[in-house]
Write an enzyme that holds these catalytic residues in place. Sequence first.
Site, PDB file in Angstrom:
ATOM      1  N   CYS A  69       0.831  -1.210   0.000  1.00 46.63           N
ATOM      2  CA  CYS A  69       0.000   0.000   0.000  1.00 46.63           C
ATOM      3  C   CYS A  69       0.865   1.260   0.000  1.00 46.63           C
ATOM      4  O   CYS A  69       1.554   1.538  -0.978  1.00 46.63           O
ATOM      5  CB  CYS A  69      -0.983  -0.062   1.172  1.00 46.63           C
ATOM      6  SG  CYS A  69      -2.315   1.139   1.040  1.00 46.63           S
ATOM      7  N   HIS A 155      -3.703  -5.701   1.094  1.00 46.89           N
ATOM      8  CA  HIS A 155      -3.103  -5.998   2.404  1.00 46.89           C
ATOM      9  C   HIS A 155      -3.100  -7.497   2.694  1.00 46.89           C
ATOM     10  O   HIS A 155      -4.059  -8.012   3.262  1.00 46.89           O
ATOM     11  CB  HIS A 155      -3.866  -5.257   3.501  1.00 46.89           C
ATOM     12  CG  HIS A 155      -3.623  -3.784   3.483  1.00 46.89           C
ATOM     13  ND1 HIS A 155      -2.612  -3.185   4.174  1.00 46.89           N
ATOM     14  CD2 HIS A 155      -4.241  -2.789   2.796  1.00 46.89           C
ATOM     15  CE1 HIS A 155      -2.608  -1.888   3.953  1.00 46.89           C
ATOM     16  NE2 HIS A 155      -3.593  -1.609   3.111  1.00 46.89           N
ATOM     17  N   GLU A 157      -1.696  -9.046   4.933  1.00 46.00           N
ATOM     18  CA  GLU A 157      -1.624  -9.333   6.373  1.00 46.00           C
ATOM     19  C   GLU A 157      -3.001  -9.421   7.024  1.00 46.00           C
ATOM     20  O   GLU A 157      -3.131  -9.920   8.140  1.00 46.00           O
ATOM     21  CB  GLU A 157      -0.779  -8.252   7.075  1.00 46.00           C
ATOM     22  CG  GLU A 157      -1.397  -6.856   7.161  1.00 46.00           C
ATOM     23  CD  GLU A 157      -1.190  -5.996   5.903  1.00 46.00           C
ATOM     24  OE1 GLU A 157      -0.865  -6.568   4.847  1.00 46.00           O
ATOM     25  OE2 GLU A 157      -1.379  -4.766   5.986  1.00 46.00           O
TER      26      GLU A 157
END
Length: 504
Positions: A69, A155, A157
């Site tokens: 990002c 993302h 994660e």
Amino acid sequence: QTTQLISRRIREIGVYSEVVPGDINVAGGLPADVKGVILSGSPWGVYETGAPAVDPALLDLGLPLLGICYGFHQLVSIYGGEVLPQKKKEFGRAPVHFKADRLLFEGVPGGFTSWMSHGDSVGRLPGDFELIATSESHVAAAKHREREIYGIQFHPEVTHCEYGNEILKNFAIGVCGARAEWSIAGFIEQESAALRQRTSGRKVLTLVSGGVDSTVVAALLLKALDPADVHLMYIDTGFMRKNETGEVERDLRALGAENLYVIDARSEFYSALSGIFDPEEKRRRIGDLFISVQEREIAARRVNDAFLAQGTLYTDMIESGKGIGEKAHVIKSHHNVRSPLVEEKRGRGEILEPLARLYKDEVRELGTLLGLAQSTVERHPFPGPGLAVRILGEVTSEKCDILREADSIFIEELKRRNLYDEIWQAFCVLLPVRSVGVTGDSRNYGYVVSLRAIVSRDGMTADVYPFEMKDLLEISSRITNNVPSIGRVVYDVSSKPPATIEWE
Ligand code: XMP
């Protein structure tokens, strides 16, 4: 927040990872065992004044890089591409298609659902980069044509991102060549050796609170050092949960504690709070008395000259700004009282913080491996001043006993219903009012207890746990049937904010 998640996911893969400031100076190079760097997200836009920026020398180290990002946007801007501010934030699930079969997407199907959370996006890729994946309207991933430098818009994660773990694993192991060697069992070996070397036969003191962190520190010291050198002190303030003192003692003795000082300071604490109604004044008196009892008892046991071992966690380090740069949006816990003992020991370099590299879930795993009971390592958080902040108005030993009873029934019921682990924190609060009730033919005035149960990630915000009404009704009647002085049970349905988790 997601920076922490990235680090945790990488560790779950078995690769050790640390969070460092984004603007860390890398002129002198990075430690030789660093295999790769991930540039995390950020609420900033790359062109804003004051936006965090990496040291461009990072790109000259030849290490594999992954920009996520904002981290991706930084790479794009450094290499001469263009980042577009966007009017509307893209947030949530978004399909991604990848065009080139790259190491990063090994084992990931050509189309998957990613998780997006961004305002800006990549407008034009730098010439050195090739597009490797797209989402409906954006560049989703790109790679440097010659070097192992990747950027992704989504993302990986976040658990909602499909194949997120695979992508991070592909980067850490496939691209960086790290080995999956980080384990808590390995940590015990390493940290034990470090503790032995650092203390070299001197005494170590730990103040055990009954909470997970300090108990795990105690367990680790008992395993790593000669138990004769380990001194454990637990102060029973009278505000502990039911059986807590006995359980702490049992756990630590079972692990071989020889010098375990359980200080019964109950009557001192009850006297200090007699006639006190103001919540701030209650907290202040408890804090002051705690420190003076501690000092007195340490002197009496002749352990003034010991190292002091504390249960500081990795997240505490980051919150206090020790683990992360100034630019991180820091939230500092307001509850930790500065104790003169800690200040003094710190000044003399006699503080040990063996858990300072670990996350809470790793601490729980460590506790289990060290042989602590599951009920100890899975315990809900408990405030330092204990039940005293859950008894509104004046605190007396009688009220503490009533609350302890109700609280233990509540917790027991949650465990019996398999709800305890779903709930972040649950407890009872004793209200300073009496309400009318009937028992048999007579009217009586009983105490009112409020149940509190919340879900949270870190205690900074909290949602009310949505019980089934049947559970609430059964818990309420168990409490009123078993604790005669309680006549009424209510459920606190306030989230944080605007309420706090505790009532005082
Ligand atoms: P609040 O009530 O501020 O609580 O929403 C957030 C978390 O902190 C705990 N808490 C404390 N912990 N000493 C502590 O060590 C304190 O004085 C204290 N006050 C609140 C609370 O239990 C919740 O987990």
